[in-house]
Scaffold this active site. Structure first.
Site, PDB file in Angstrom:
ATOM      1  N   LYS A 222       0.683  -1.446   0.074  1.00 25.04           N
ATOM      2  CA  LYS A 222       0.058  -0.066   0.093  1.00 25.04           C
ATOM      3  C   LYS A 222       0.689   1.349  -0.103  1.00 25.04           C
ATOM      4  O   LYS A 222       1.999   1.215   0.491  1.00 25.04           O
ATOM      5  CB  LYS A 222      -0.984  -0.044   1.235  1.00 25.04           C
ATOM      6  CG  LYS A 222      -2.169  -0.971   0.879  1.00 25.04           C
ATOM      7  CD  LYS A 222      -2.961  -0.911   1.975  1.00 25.04           C
ATOM      8  CE  LYS A 222      -4.355  -1.587   1.475  1.00 25.04           C
ATOM      9  NZ  LYS A 222      -5.534  -1.955   2.622  1.00 25.04           N
TER      10      LYS A 222
ATOM     11  N   ARG B 286      -3.217  -9.888   5.785  1.00 18.53           N
ATOM     12  CA  ARG B 286      -3.609 -10.008   4.302  1.00 18.53           C
ATOM     13  C   ARG B 286      -2.315  -9.498   3.528  1.00 18.53           C
ATOM     14  O   ARG B 286      -2.211  -8.120   3.370  1.00 18.53           O
ATOM     15  CB  ARG B 286      -4.902  -9.215   4.067  1.00 18.53           C
ATOM     16  CG  ARG B 286      -5.469  -9.107   2.709  1.00 18.53           C
ATOM     17  CD  ARG B 286      -6.618  -8.411   2.591  1.00 18.53           C
ATOM     18  NE  ARG B 286      -7.329  -8.476   1.384  1.00 18.53           N
ATOM     19  CZ  ARG B 286      -7.015  -7.524   0.390  1.00 18.53           C
ATOM     20  NH1 ARG B 286      -5.776  -6.856   0.674  1.00 18.53           N
ATOM     21  NH2 ARG B 286      -7.357  -7.598  -0.602  1.00 18.53           N
TER      22      ARG B 286
HETATM   23  C1  8Y7 Z   1      -8.071  -4.426   2.669  1.00 15.94           C
HETATM   24  C2  8Y7 Z   1      -9.150  -5.442   1.969  1.00 15.94           C
HETATM   25  C3  8Y7 Z   1      -8.118  -4.261   0.202  1.00 15.94           C
HETATM   26  C4  8Y7 Z   1      -7.498  -4.218   3.850  1.00 15.94           C
HETATM   27  C5  8Y7 Z   1      -9.159  -5.875   4.314  1.00 15.94           C
HETATM   28  C6  8Y7 Z   1      -5.314  -3.539  -1.476  1.00 15.94           C
HETATM   29  C7  8Y7 Z   1     -10.093  -5.940   0.170  1.00 15.94           C
HETATM   30  C8  8Y7 Z   1      -6.759  -2.886  -1.443  1.00 15.94           C
HETATM   31  N1  8Y7 Z   1      -7.567  -3.906   1.196  1.00 15.94           N
HETATM   32  N2  8Y7 Z   1      -9.756  -5.965   3.125  1.00 15.94           N
HETATM   33  N3  8Y7 Z   1      -9.159  -5.413   0.960  1.00 15.94           N
HETATM   34  N4  8Y7 Z   1      -8.507  -5.087   4.570  1.00 15.94           N
HETATM   35  N5  8Y7 Z   1      -9.978  -6.661   5.403  1.00 15.94           N
HETATM   36  O1  8Y7 Z   1      -4.522  -3.053  -1.898  1.00 15.94           O
HETATM   37  O2  8Y7 Z   1      -6.676  -3.638   4.375  1.00 15.94           O
HETATM   38  O3  8Y7 Z   1      -5.298  -4.701  -1.363  1.00 15.94           O
HETATM   39  S1  8Y7 Z   1      -8.093  -3.939  -1.340  1.00 15.94           S
END
Ligand code: 8Y7
Length: 291
Positions: A235, A269
């Protein structure tokens, strides 16, 4: 070090699988979108999902130690195209079915759409990951009906405008209050607290300063007693500190993963599973050593 989950809270059922949340878990990101921020289009050819390519990635992530795979069919990147419900279903359901048929892993469905929540659960998903914290019309009811755990993520505003001067009186306290409100709503709709995971939503309506503050003080949120999930992989908070493009943010991302785990996060994640698994296993060994 934070050992904030009671023994009961530390075990969580994700459909037919149980994860021990006293241990760190890595959630691998599988985006079946043509336009996601750091890996969009990997599994697309002429606007059609390439199931085989997605399965190769899924299998590799499981081999590398991911215990959860997060499947998303709607990009939440600022300014991303809206997708129809049917498009989202067509993107994610076949991959959920294919993973459940051949891999031993919890499938998380990254969606805010009630119809997708319902169909994903039928296809074998074990976790509902909603960046809108079940805020869409009908989402609370749909999620409650599945009896699956939910991850409530905080976002200020919506993806189109969230990075236009986000403001908080205190980012940690404001998000903590927001979670209290959403937990109450979940409970009212029949989702008990022992099925709730919290995520502060790094990058979703936050300045760099807000993101750093949130990570530094993550233990405040972990102390609520619910498992914490974090997503910082690749990010802009990493890019902005290190001045690096999206494909050079792994080492910075590992630092965020380790610090989040030390402050109580239990699910991380990421796009880069193998290095994150090593970093968290090492951290876990140090924290739990009796030396
Ligand atoms: C997150 C996410 C994304 C996060 C959770 C990316 C779908 C953006 N970011 N879900 N999703 N937490 N729970 O850069 O920080 O992956 S999308």
């Amino acid at each position: 070090m934070c050992q904030v989950l009671t023994k009961r809270q530390a075990k969580m059922f994700f459909a037919n699988q149980r994860l021990d949340l006293t241990q760190p878990h890595v959630m691998g990101v599988i985006n079946v979108t043509p336009d996601s921020f750091s890996d969009g289009g990997d599994f697309f050819s002429s606007q059609t999902v390439c199931l085989d390519a997605a399965m190769v990635r899924a299998r590799a992530m499981v081999d590398q130690g991911a215990s959860i795979l997060d499947i998303g069919g709607e990009s939440t990147r600022p300014g991303a195209d809206l997708v129809s419900v049917q498009q989202e279903i067509d993107r994610v359901i076949p991959i959920i079915e294919a993973i459940k048929a051949s891999l031993d892993v919890v499938v998380s469905i990254d969606t805010s759409t009630p119809e997708v929540i319902t169909l994903a659960a039928k296809a074998g998903a074990g976790l509902i990951n909603d960046v809108r914290a079940l805020g869409r019309q009908g989402a609370l009811q749909a999620a409650a009906h599945t009896k699956l755990p939910v991850c409530l993520m905080h976002m200020q505003g919506d993806p189109k405008t969230m990075q236009n001067n986000p403001t908080y009186s205190s980012v940690v306290a404001d998000i903590s209050d927001y979670f209290d409100e959403r937990i109450k709503q979940c409970n009212l709709f029949g989702i008990p607290s022992d099925r709730i995971i919290l995520d502060p939503g790094f990058g979703f309506g936050k300045t760099l300063r807000h993101n750093l503050q949130l990570l530094k003080h993550l233990s405040v949120l972990a102390n609520k007693g619910m498992p914490i999930l974090v997503g910082m992989s690749r990010k802009s908070m990493i890019g902005n500190v290190l001045n690096r493009p999206v494909d050079e943010r792994l080492y910075g991302g590992l630092a965020t993963a380790v610090m989040a785990y030390e402050r109580g996060a239990r699910i991380v994640r990421v796009h880069d599973v193998a290095p994150t698994v090593d970093a968290l296993r090492m951290t876990h060994a140090i924290i739990n050593s009796d030396a």
